[in-house]
Design a protein around this motif. Sequence first.
Motif, PDB file in Angstrom:
ATOM      1  N   PHE A 138       0.860  -1.306   0.090  1.00 31.55           N
ATOM      2  CA  PHE A 138       0.101   0.007  -0.029  1.00 31.55           C
ATOM      3  C   PHE A 138       0.836   1.247   0.010  1.00 31.55           C
ATOM      4  O   PHE A 138       2.025   1.154   0.090  1.00 31.55           O
ATOM      5  CB  PHE A 138      -1.076   0.069   1.185  1.00 31.55           C
ATOM      6  CG  PHE A 138      -1.768  -1.159   1.393  1.00 31.55           C
ATOM      7  CD1 PHE A 138      -2.240  -1.909   0.234  1.00 31.55           C
ATOM      8  CD2 PHE A 138      -2.412  -1.563   2.827  1.00 31.55           C
ATOM      9  CE1 PHE A 138      -3.140  -3.038   0.497  1.00 31.55           C
ATOM     10  CE2 PHE A 138      -3.267  -2.627   2.767  1.00 31.55           C
ATOM     11  CZ  PHE A 138      -3.579  -3.246   1.721  1.00 31.55           C
ATOM     12  N   PHE A 139       0.249   2.432  -0.087  1.00 33.45           N
ATOM     13  CA  PHE A 139       0.948   3.571   0.193  1.00 33.45           C
ATOM     14  C   PHE A 139       1.829   4.085  -0.880  1.00 33.45           C
ATOM     15  O   PHE A 139       2.756   4.425  -0.724  1.00 33.45           O
ATOM     16  CB  PHE A 139       1.418   3.775   1.721  1.00 33.45           C
ATOM     17  CG  PHE A 139       0.776   3.314   2.532  1.00 33.45           C
ATOM     18  CD1 PHE A 139      -0.615   3.637   2.826  1.00 33.45           C
ATOM     19  CD2 PHE A 139       0.920   2.032   3.307  1.00 33.45           C
ATOM     20  CE1 PHE A 139      -1.581   3.055   4.057  1.00 33.45           C
ATOM     21  CE2 PHE A 139       0.245   1.570   4.448  1.00 33.45           C
ATOM     22  CZ  PHE A 139      -0.935   2.231   4.552  1.00 33.45           C
ATOM     23  N   TRP A 140       1.240   3.961  -2.184  1.00 35.21           N
ATOM     24  CA  TRP A 140       2.093   4.391  -3.352  1.00 35.21           C
ATOM     25  C   TRP A 140       2.105   5.900  -3.296  1.00 35.21           C
ATOM     26  O   TRP A 140       1.536   6.730  -3.098  1.00 35.21           O
ATOM     27  CB  TRP A 140       1.485   3.686  -4.726  1.00 35.21           C
ATOM     28  CG  TRP A 140       1.589   2.325  -4.475  1.00 35.21           C
ATOM     29  CD1 TRP A 140       0.573   1.427  -4.133  1.00 35.21           C
ATOM     30  CD2 TRP A 140       2.739   1.484  -4.712  1.00 35.21           C
ATOM     31  NE1 TRP A 140       0.979   0.071  -4.161  1.00 35.21           N
ATOM     32  CE2 TRP A 140       2.184   0.020  -4.607  1.00 35.21           C
ATOM     33  CE3 TRP A 140       3.889   1.478  -5.184  1.00 35.21           C
ATOM     34  CZ2 TRP A 140       3.085  -1.048  -4.817  1.00 35.21           C
ATOM     35  CZ3 TRP A 140       4.886   0.736  -5.534  1.00 35.21           C
ATOM     36  CH2 TRP A 140       4.459  -0.831  -5.325  1.00 35.21           C
ATOM     37  N   LYS A 141       3.438   6.343  -3.791  1.00 42.60           N
ATOM     38  CA  LYS A 141       3.589   7.700  -4.230  1.00 42.60           C
ATOM     39  C   LYS A 141       2.783   8.153  -5.255  1.00 42.60           C
ATOM     40  O   LYS A 141       2.186   7.733  -6.383  1.00 42.60           O
ATOM     41  CB  LYS A 141       4.952   8.017  -4.629  1.00 42.60           C
ATOM     42  CG  LYS A 141       5.523   9.311  -5.013  1.00 42.60           C
ATOM     43  CD  LYS A 141       7.056   9.380  -5.738  1.00 42.60           C
ATOM     44  CE  LYS A 141       7.333  10.816  -5.743  1.00 42.60           C
ATOM     45  NZ  LYS A 141       8.749  10.998  -6.328  1.00 42.60           N
ATOM     46  N   GLY A 142       1.980   9.308  -4.922  1.00 45.34           N
ATOM     47  CA  GLY A 142       1.013  10.083  -5.556  1.00 45.34           C
ATOM     48  C   GLY A 142      -0.254   9.515  -5.527  1.00 45.34           C
ATOM     49  O   GLY A 142      -1.260   9.951  -5.868  1.00 45.34           O
ATOM     50  N   ALA A 171      -9.791  -4.676   7.358  1.00 45.69           N
ATOM     51  CA  ALA A 171      -9.783  -6.230   7.395  1.00 45.69           C
ATOM     52  C   ALA A 171      -8.366  -6.491   8.373  1.00 45.69           C
ATOM     53  O   ALA A 171      -8.572  -7.650   9.004  1.00 45.69           O
ATOM     54  CB  ALA A 171      -9.804  -7.158   6.164  1.00 45.69           C
ATOM     55  N   LEU A 172      -7.404  -5.910   7.847  1.00 52.04           N
ATOM     56  CA  LEU A 172      -6.044  -6.384   8.491  1.00 52.04           C
ATOM     57  C   LEU A 172      -6.127  -6.021   9.846  1.00 52.04           C
ATOM     58  O   LEU A 172      -5.603  -6.846  10.833  1.00 52.04           O
ATOM     59  CB  LEU A 172      -4.834  -5.678   7.691  1.00 52.04           C
ATOM     60  CG  LEU A 172      -4.476  -5.865   6.352  1.00 52.04           C
ATOM     61  CD1 LEU A 172      -3.573  -4.786   5.716  1.00 52.04           C
ATOM     62  CD2 LEU A 172      -3.822  -7.311   6.183  1.00 52.04           C
ATOM     63  N   ALA A 230      -4.114  10.056  -0.122  1.00 50.00           N
ATOM     64  CA  ALA A 230      -3.778   9.973   1.304  1.00 50.00           C
ATOM     65  C   ALA A 230      -4.801   9.312   2.026  1.00 50.00           C
ATOM     66  O   ALA A 230      -4.684   8.648   3.022  1.00 50.00           O
ATOM     67  CB  ALA A 230      -3.135  10.888   1.892  1.00 50.00           C
ATOM     68  N   GLU A 231      -6.165   9.802   1.597  1.00 48.80           N
ATOM     69  CA  GLU A 231      -7.462   9.297   2.548  1.00 48.80           C
ATOM     70  C   GLU A 231      -7.514   7.905   2.524  1.00 48.80           C
ATOM     71  O   GLU A 231      -7.394   7.045   1.479  1.00 48.80           O
ATOM     72  CB  GLU A 231      -8.643   9.877   1.808  1.00 48.80           C
ATOM     73  CG  GLU A 231      -8.764  11.681   1.782  1.00 48.80           C
ATOM     74  CD  GLU A 231      -8.031  12.083   0.961  1.00 48.80           C
ATOM     75  OE1 GLU A 231      -7.951  13.339   0.744  1.00 48.80           O
ATOM     76  OE2 GLU A 231      -7.483  11.290  -0.123  1.00 48.80           O
ATOM     77  N   ILE A 232      -8.004   7.332   3.934  1.00 50.60           N
ATOM     78  CA  ILE A 232      -8.227   5.895   3.943  1.00 50.60           C
ATOM     79  C   ILE A 232      -9.757   5.613   3.775  1.00 50.60           C
ATOM     80  O   ILE A 232     -10.429   5.959   5.114  1.00 50.60           O
ATOM     81  CB  ILE A 232      -7.626   5.389   5.102  1.00 50.60           C
ATOM     82  CG1 ILE A 232      -6.168   5.567   5.022  1.00 50.60           C
ATOM     83  CG2 ILE A 232      -8.086   3.852   5.458  1.00 50.60           C
ATOM     84  CD1 ILE A 232      -5.403   5.034   6.568  1.00 50.60           C
ATOM     85  N   ARG A 233     -10.026   5.453   2.645  1.00 51.59           N
ATOM     86  CA  ARG A 233     -11.821   5.035   2.495  1.00 51.59           C
ATOM     87  C   ARG A 233     -11.989   4.307   1.194  1.00 51.59           C
ATOM     88  O   ARG A 233     -10.951   4.061   0.525  1.00 51.59           O
ATOM     89  CB  ARG A 233     -12.382   6.570   2.245  1.00 51.59           C
ATOM     90  CG  ARG A 233     -11.474   7.485   0.931  1.00 51.59           C
ATOM     91  CD  ARG A 233     -12.144   8.856   0.897  1.00 51.59           C
ATOM     92  NE  ARG A 233     -13.617   8.887   0.681  1.00 51.59           N
ATOM     93  CZ  ARG A 233     -14.171   9.985   0.483  1.00 51.59           C
ATOM     94  NH1 ARG A 233     -13.634  11.143   0.742  1.00 51.59           N
ATOM     95  NH2 ARG A 233     -15.378  10.099  -0.005  1.00 51.59           N
ATOM     96  N   GLY A 234     -13.137   3.808   1.161  1.00 51.24           N
ATOM     97  CA  GLY A 234     -13.393   3.044   0.091  1.00 51.24           C
ATOM     98  C   GLY A 234     -12.777   1.627   0.123  1.00 51.24           C
ATOM     99  O   GLY A 234     -12.408   0.900   1.084  1.00 51.24           O
ATOM    100  N   MET A 235     -11.935   1.462  -1.009  1.00 50.33           N
ATOM    101  CA  MET A 235     -11.443   0.115  -1.142  1.00 50.33           C
ATOM    102  C   MET A 235     -10.075   0.150  -0.233  1.00 50.33           C
ATOM    103  O   MET A 235     -10.012  -0.947   0.574  1.00 50.33           O
ATOM    104  CB  MET A 235     -10.906  -0.191  -2.619  1.00 50.33           C
ATOM    105  CG  MET A 235      -9.897  -1.600  -2.846  1.00 50.33           C
ATOM    106  SD  MET A 235      -9.562  -1.638  -4.489  1.00 50.33           S
ATOM    107  CE  MET A 235      -8.227  -0.105  -4.207  1.00 50.33           C
TER     108      MET A 235
END
Length: 252
Positions: free
Chosen positions: A66-70, A85-86, A73-78
């Motif tokens: 996760f957390f790819w450049k560009g 789940a993690l 930043a929001e943690i939402r949706g998919m």
Amino acid sequence: MNNLKLEALLNDFLSPHLMKDYCPNGLQVEGNTEINKVITGVTACQDLIDRAVTEGADAILVHHGFFWKGEPAEIRGMKYRRIKALIENGINLYAYHLPLDVHSQVGNNVQLAQRLGLSVIGGLDVGNPRSIAIYGDLDTPLTGEEFAARIAMALQREPLHIGDNAPALIKKVGWCTGGGQDYIELAVQQGCDAFISGEVSERTTHIARELGIHYFAAGHHATERYGVKALGEWLAQEHGIAVEFIDIDNPV
């Protein structure tokens, strides 16, 4: 094994500090302190996470995390559903991108070479000891059609082959797993007869034709499933951790 100890062990083996990358390498999402079972896979997609939950794993180890450049930043949706789940199941997520591509023992490039009968000679990026793209020789010269058939058999996937104006026989080959298509011109500069990547761009066809080199697009997932599998096998054999590789099908 303690989750932070596992991260330190992987960092020591893969040396992520030696490379600039497009994402963080190492422990990306923290879970249970003690790890008894690790699931390995190419990409931390929802299907892989769900399988890890079913298998009662404490950790997932992937090439694409996760957390790819560009990316947003929001943690939402998919992204929210995956991370939720993690966390709810106490699963640690470890990801290693470029360090896993270039590793001399379990790296994606080296693992692909072993399956295609290629020796490894050096990096296409001359003077860079951590060159992402590499080159080597086939065990025996092959025609473009013969090499395409070997790739198809090894990866269980028909490659795209561009062979217009290319040499009759292939001996020297450059390659870069995944999205490495733009290293094709370096392969030409190094005198390669052929170049392999996972993905292909529209421009790649014209470059191959005009520069007279065989080009094979063998699939991003197909060319990168073996590095993380080998890394998991190393963990199991050298450190006694229970590891299971799960291949989530991806035709691209």
